[in-house]
Design a protein around this motif. Structure first.
Motif, PDB file in Angstrom:
ATOM      1  N   PHE A 561     -63.089  38.518  -5.775  1.00 51.88           N
ATOM      2  CA  PHE A 561     -63.415  37.537  -4.743  1.00 51.88           C
ATOM      3  C   PHE A 561     -62.150  36.754  -4.372  1.00 51.88           C
ATOM      4  O   PHE A 561     -61.250  36.565  -5.201  1.00 51.88           O
ATOM      5  CB  PHE A 561     -64.478  36.560  -5.242  1.00 51.88           C
ATOM      6  N   VAL A 562     -62.135  36.315  -3.124  1.00 46.47           N
ATOM      7  CA  VAL A 562     -61.060  35.446  -2.636  1.00 46.47           C
ATOM      8  C   VAL A 562     -61.704  34.145  -2.173  1.00 46.47           C
ATOM      9  O   VAL A 562     -62.658  34.153  -1.385  1.00 46.47           O
ATOM     10  CB  VAL A 562     -60.279  36.103  -1.472  1.00 46.47           C
ATOM     11  N   ALA A 563     -61.179  33.028  -2.684  1.00 46.61           N
ATOM     12  CA  ALA A 563     -61.700  31.714  -2.280  1.00 46.61           C
ATOM     13  C   ALA A 563     -60.587  30.902  -1.645  1.00 46.61           C
ATOM     14  O   ALA A 563     -59.449  30.901  -2.125  1.00 46.61           O
ATOM     15  CB  ALA A 563     -62.266  30.976  -3.481  1.00 46.61           C
ATOM     16  N   ALA A 564     -60.899  30.244  -0.550  1.00 44.12           N
ATOM     17  CA  ALA A 564     -59.964  29.328   0.115  1.00 44.12           C
ATOM     18  C   ALA A 564     -60.564  27.937   0.025  1.00 44.12           C
ATOM     19  O   ALA A 564     -61.603  27.650   0.654  1.00 44.12           O
ATOM     20  CB  ALA A 564     -59.741  29.735   1.556  1.00 44.12           C
ATOM     21  N   GLY A 565     -59.951  27.088  -0.802  1.00 47.52           N
ATOM     22  CA  GLY A 565     -60.529  25.769  -1.019  1.00 47.52           C
ATOM     23  C   GLY A 565     -61.803  25.882  -1.835  1.00 47.52           C
ATOM     24  O   GLY A 565     -61.831  26.508  -2.891  1.00 47.52           O
ATOM     25  N   ASP A 566     -62.878  25.312  -1.327  1.00 48.07           N
ATOM     26  CA  ASP A 566     -64.146  25.324  -2.050  1.00 48.07           C
ATOM     27  C   ASP A 566     -65.077  26.447  -1.609  1.00 48.07           C
ATOM     28  O   ASP A 566     -66.218  26.514  -2.079  1.00 48.07           O
ATOM     29  CB  ASP A 566     -64.868  23.982  -1.851  1.00 48.07           C
ATOM     30  N   ALA A 567     -64.629  27.367  -0.731  1.00 48.06           N
ATOM     31  CA  ALA A 567     -65.506  28.411  -0.194  1.00 48.06           C
ATOM     32  C   ALA A 567     -65.006  29.800  -0.566  1.00 48.06           C
ATOM     33  O   ALA A 567     -63.813  30.094  -0.454  1.00 48.06           O
ATOM     34  CB  ALA A 567     -65.601  28.287   1.316  1.00 48.06           C
TER      35      ALA A 567
END
Length: 756
Positions: A561-567
């Motif tokens: 998975f890739v998360a940017a910030g809290d999403a």
């Protein structure tokens, strides 16, 4: 479960029944397959002994009762003409007796070939045109021939003498007697007999007794030496699997002492319970448990897994595997002969020993052919002596029988076909390494494929990028690649390689969580890439990404998975890509009526997905190297003839055990050493082409054999009738060799009509 299977297999290899000891002996003096058979028979005649002699490695594996000593075994072999000594307990040495023997033969062959050319010219000229003889011509011929028929032919004379001492006869016996008899009678002829007379013309020279045939003795030596040289070189390559395994094992190990310091000792001295340190790039010296540290370990060579395995404190590791990153402190649980690596050595060795038991056709027939020829030669001489009272004529007729029957064409039948096929195969990306297993090629009905590095590229690649709404694929990959560029993990390399940004982004504040993933700040945004459960912790996962993850993992793919910030903004799937040539190669095999099977150490979902992509019929997954051997044994027990295609160390035993082994040339040295056919190019199109070349090669060898024996059977009665003098017999023998070579040269055109 995996550990249990491995342990059971190792126990099977090292545990003896009550009162039985397993001993290995290095056996010297074996020059052909029949020698191995004789040595094996000698050992098996001893009460309480079961033995198998591996001609490829010159090793005898013996199961002996407790009352049978090593000295008894060595004495029995020594009395049969094969000196032996107990083999060292450690892995096979780098010494290669076949390579040394091949070099010795090459030296003899080079000298013999250089002297043979002028000898042949002068012998024929002096015999056919006696007026060309000059003072001392006899000494010139003798000087040219003597090194060939003595020093160059010495391996045949030595083997013949050893055979005579033990009441047996092989092709060496016939070669030695033919060379010796032709040489002795030629010397008598040119110094004391007909060679001192002048003939009345060419007809008299050819049909009468005024003939010189030292070139016959020399020619037999040169041609057979050439055949034996190429055979020895092929055997050397066949035996290299064990030496390759030995070279891959750790030679030294850093043991951790009580005060925290390290002491480097030979790996053979490592004991159970000792703790040792393994750094990046080093091989793990023994099976054990990780006492401290975390690292990615490349286990693909031993298990067939396509991606490195992350290990941490409490995890188990296998000797012979390589640490890619991190530092491990390992407590040795199994050392020396008890390791799984040592079990692999035994598997390859035992599989090769089974294959080496199959003798060449010429060796099998020689047991009857050679004694018959010797008897016929003696009867011919006695018959002519009784009928005519002419000693010269009797000896000439008997010698003609020996010369016409001398197996020059037979000695060339296999090596020339193999040489031509090897040359043509090299042009096609195929290397035919030996001929023994090729005898079964016509009956192959099942082809087994390994997965990692064989059907697949062996390198992880990004197979899909699933993005949440509002995120672009290119932007997600670029951000993920920026963070992953700080990691050496295989998945990280795949993500970086998949990013097509010409101006890559840069990540700061990089951090790695062992076994979980990495984080970094890209353009002011915290980006996390790693295991789905780790990345999703405290974040909401969109439904479409959760579904993509579930579907991809069901197909055996790795998901990050890739998360940017809290999403969580994307799911990236990584898998070992299938080679473009795989589907076409499998289709060609199926069109030829062959059953295909995928056998791999990877998980079932991945294996079935790969099999479906390339069109393979059946799948056996999650098996250890010994499990691959068991699959092959089960198929063979059902009457199938099996070809195996593989590339890793874990494929070595299976390649050796199969009726025909095909190794990918970019694979490990062990796989290449254990296989019969090497696919030099990476394209799997070479598999059906290799099987076709192998079939054509064995067909050519059989035709050569039929001609060689048919020629002898037809020519021997003519020689017995006195219608051939040795000169004509030598010419006929040379013509027979020419036909064999010409037939073999047809293999140079193989594959031309297939677009190759």
């Amino acid at each position: 479960m995996t550990t249990s299977v491995a342990a059971d297999q190792d126990d099977k290899n090292v545990t003896d029944t009550a009162g039985v000891t397993r001993i290995q002996l290095d056996v010297e003096g074996m020059s052909c397959g029949s020698c191995a058979t004789r040595a094996e028979s000698t050992l098996n005649k001893i009460d309480g002994v079961r033995a198998s002699v591996n001609f490829a490695t010159h090793v005898a594996t013996v199961e002996a009762a407790d009352d049978v000593s090593v000295e008894d075994l060595c004495a029995a072999l020594g009395s049969a003409g094969y000196p032996a000594h107990r083999r060292a307990e450690d892995a096979p040495s780098d010494d290669d007796p076949d390579a040394r023997y091949a070099r010795s033969l090459l030296r003899r062959l080079a000298v013999a070939a250089v002297l043979f050319i002028p000898l042949a010219d002068l012998s024929v000229m002096f015999a056919v045109v006696p007026d060309t003889r000059f003072t001392g011509w006899q000494w010139v011929l003798t000087a040219l021939a003597a090194p060939i028929v003595t020093w160059a032919a010495w391996p045949f004379h030595a083997a013949a003498w050893r055979n005579a001492r033990h009441g047996t006869a092989t092709m060496e016996t016939l070669i030695s007697i033919g060379v010796t008899a032709a040489s002795a009678w030629s010397v008598y002829t040119i110094f004391f007999g007909a060679g001192q007379r002048r003939s009345d013309g060419i007809v008299d020279a050819l049909l009468g007794s005024d003939s010189i045939y030292l070139e016959v003795a020399a020619g037999v030596t040169v041609f057979v030496l050439a055949g034996r040289y190429f055979e020895a070189r092929a055997r050397s390559k066949a035996g290299s699997a064990l030496r390759a395994l030995a070279a891959l094992s750790a030679k030294s190990v850093s043991v951790l002492l009580a005060d925290g310091s390290e002491l480097e000792i030979p790996a053979a001295e490592l004991k159970e319970g000792q703790r040792f340190v393994v750094r990046p790039g080093q091989s793990i010296a023994a099976d054990g448990l990780v006492a401290d540290g975390a690292a990615a370990v490349d286990m693909s060579a031993m298990t067939g897994e396509s991606k490195p395995i992350d290990v941490a404190e409490g995890g188990s590791v296998i000797g012979g595997t390589v640490v890619l990153d991190g530092r491990l402190i390992v407590e040795a649980a199994a050392v020396g002969a008890d390791t799984r690596f040592a079990g692999m050595v035994r598997l390859v060795e035992e599989a090769q020993a089974q294959k080496a038991d199959a003798q060449r056709l010429a060796d099998r027939i020689s047991a009857v052919f050679v004694p018959c020829v010797l008897i016929l030669a003696v009867l011919t001489g006695l018959g002519w002596l009784a009928a005519s009272g002419d000693v010269d004529r009797a000896v000439t007729a008997a010698l003609a029988v020996l010369v016409i029957a001398c197996p020059c064409a037979l000695g060339l039948a296999t090596p020339t076909a193999m040489m031509v096929a090897s040359g043509r195969g090299a042009q096609l990306g195929i290397f035919l390494k030996g001929h023994r297993a090729l005898e079964a090629i016509r009956s192959v009905d099942t082809v087994i494929f390994d997965k990692t590095g064989t059907l697949t590229t062996g390198a992880a690649t990004v197979t899909g990028v699933f993005t949440a709404r509002g995120h672009r694929r290119e932007d997600v990959l670029a951000a993920a690649a920026a963070v992953e560029s700080g990691s050496e993990h295989a998945v990280a390399r795949a993500v970086v390689a998949a990013s097509d940004q010409r101006a890559p982004l840069t990540a700061i504040e990089f951090r790695a969580s062992a076994g979980n993933g990495v984080t970094g700040v890209v353009d002011g945004v915290l980006v996390a890439v790693g295991r789905p459960a780790w990345v999703a912790r405290g974040r909401v996962v969109p439904a479409d990404l959760a579904a993509a993850r579930k579907d991809s993992e069901a197909r055996g793919q790795t998901v990050v998975f890739v998360a940017a910030g809290d999403a969580v903004c994307a799911a990236i799937t990584v898998a070992d890509g299938v080679k473009e040539s795989a589907a076409g190669a499998v289709a060609a095999l199926r069109e030829a009526g062959l059953h295909t099977l995928l056998v791999t150490g990877d998980n079932t979902a991945t294996a079935e997905h790969i099999a479906a992509q390339v069109g393979i019929d059946d799948v056996v997954a999650e098996v250890l190297p010994e499990g691959k051997v068991e699959v092959i044994d089960a198929l063979r027990a059902q009457g199938h003839v099996v070809a195996m295609v593989g590339d890793g160390i874990n494929d070595g035993p299976a390649l050796a055990r199969a009726d025909l082994g095909l190794a990918i040339g970019r694979g490990t040295d062990v796989a290449i050493g254990a296989a019969d056919i090497i696919l030099v190019r990476d394209s799997l199109d070479a598999v059906p082409l290799a099987l076709g070349l192998a079939k054509e090669t064995i067909r050519t060898i059989r035709i050569n054999m039929i001609w060689a024996f048919g020629y002898n059977i037809a020519a021997i009665p003519i020689a017995m009738a006195g219608l051939l003098n040795p000169l004509i017999a030598g010419a006929a023998m040379a013509f027979s060799s020419f036909l064999v070579v010409s037939n073999s040269l047809r293999l140079r055109k193989f594959g031309q009509h297939a677009g190759h």
